[in-house]
Write an enzyme that holds these catalytic residues in place. Structure first.
Site, PDB file in Angstrom:
ATOM      1  N   ASP A 231       0.867  -1.166   0.000  1.00  0.00           N
ATOM      2  CA  ASP A 231       0.000   0.000   0.000  1.00  0.00           C
ATOM      3  C   ASP A 231       0.911   1.226   0.000  1.00  0.00           C
ATOM      4  O   ASP A 231       2.123   1.115   0.203  1.00  0.00           O
ATOM      5  CB  ASP A 231      -0.892  -0.048   1.247  1.00  0.00           C
TER       6      ASP A 231
ATOM      7  N   ASP B 112      -0.154   5.069   1.210  1.00  0.00           N
ATOM      8  CA  ASP B 112      -0.316   6.068   2.264  1.00  0.00           C
ATOM      9  C   ASP B 112      -0.133   5.464   3.650  1.00  0.00           C
ATOM     10  O   ASP B 112      -0.765   4.458   3.999  1.00  0.00           O
ATOM     11  CB  ASP B 112      -1.699   6.709   2.167  1.00  0.00           C
TER      12      ASP B 112
ATOM     13  N   ASP C  93      -1.356  -0.228   6.148  1.00  0.00           N
ATOM     14  CA  ASP C  93      -1.638   0.403   7.438  1.00  0.00           C
ATOM     15  C   ASP C  93      -3.096   0.334   7.832  1.00  0.00           C
ATOM     16  O   ASP C  93      -3.444   0.673   8.959  1.00  0.00           O
ATOM     17  CB  ASP C  93      -1.234   1.882   7.383  1.00  0.00           C
TER      18      ASP C  93
END
Length: 239
Positions: free
Chosen positions: A11, A13, A183
């Site tokens: 991922d 961000d 996250d």
């Protein structure tokens, strides 16, 4: 003919990047004078709160974030985005994340970035980090200009699995061992599909899920103490 490779999926961000790329880009659009709607930031904040509680209407969020770009040529947007990525986002890549990416590269693993941010932001970052492949949210174009609508399906939540399967099919690739670094609890569908889920800087809901499943979590430290772009400074320009 198919080919085999181990696959490391990341991922973007708050996993590789110590910021939210779409939110940061909104501040850049404000700086560029592209945001004309006085209600933009009120709605933006409401939607970001919804995202943190897993009930974000992603299509509505994208409609808002793409609205200042309606009618703009994609070449103009991509040029501005590349400069923004170079000057503002690449310095916010976690140093430990760079090391992690390089360790997978050194092992011969195929590197794939999958993000729910716009492709014109995600692709330059993936290119700078020398990823083998990248998936972001593509935008709809008419005569080379943005319509303000994303292409469906979105690479968000379970949609990341759909895009991953399509990517593997295009590459004629049969993955061996798979990792996914993320996250967010929104990525649980894909985290549950891979061999090695790697929660990275997990948000509270993903942290709770990780603890219940016995997943080990990574905590990466940013290069600088405060990596939050000064959104309030841009927002006050329209209040």
């Amino acid at each position: 003919m198919t080919w085999n490779a181990n696959l490391a999926i990341f991922d973007l961000d708050h996993t590789l990047l110590a910021a939210d790329s779409s939110e940061s880009w909104a501040a850049e659009m404000q700086r560029l004078g592209w945001i004309k709607d006085n209600d933009f930031w009120t709605r933006h904040r409401q939607m970001m709160d919804a995202y943190n509680h897993a009930d974000l209407d992603m299509e509505a969020y994208l409609a808002l974030n793409l609205s200042p770009l309606i009618g703009r040529q994609i070449t103009q947007v991509e040029q501005a985005a590349r400069a923004f990525v170079r000057d503002e986002l690449l310095p916010l890549i976690y140093p430990e994340a760079r090391e992690l990416v390089e360790s997978h590269r050194a092992a011969g693993d195929h590197l794939l970035m999958i993000s729910a941010s716009e492709s014109f932001l995600v692709a330059p970052i993936a290119q700078a980090l020398h990823f083998d492949g990248v998936i972001g949210i593509d935008v709809e174009l008419e005569h080379g200009c943005l319509t303000g609508r994303p292409q469906l399906p979105l690479s968000y939540q379970a949609g990341k699995i759909t895009h991953l399967q399509a990517y593997l099919s295009r590459q004629a690739m049969r993955p061996g061992k798979t990792w996914f670094y993320s996250d967010s609890h929104n990525d649980l569908p894909l985290l549950l599909k891979v061999d090695e889920p790697r929660p990275t800087n997990p948000n509270p809901r993903l942290l709770q899920e990780s603890m219940s499943r016995g997943w080990s979590c990574l905590q990466l430290q940013p290069l600088i103490k405060d990596t939050t772009l000064d959104l309030d400074r841009h927002i006050t320009q329209v209040l």
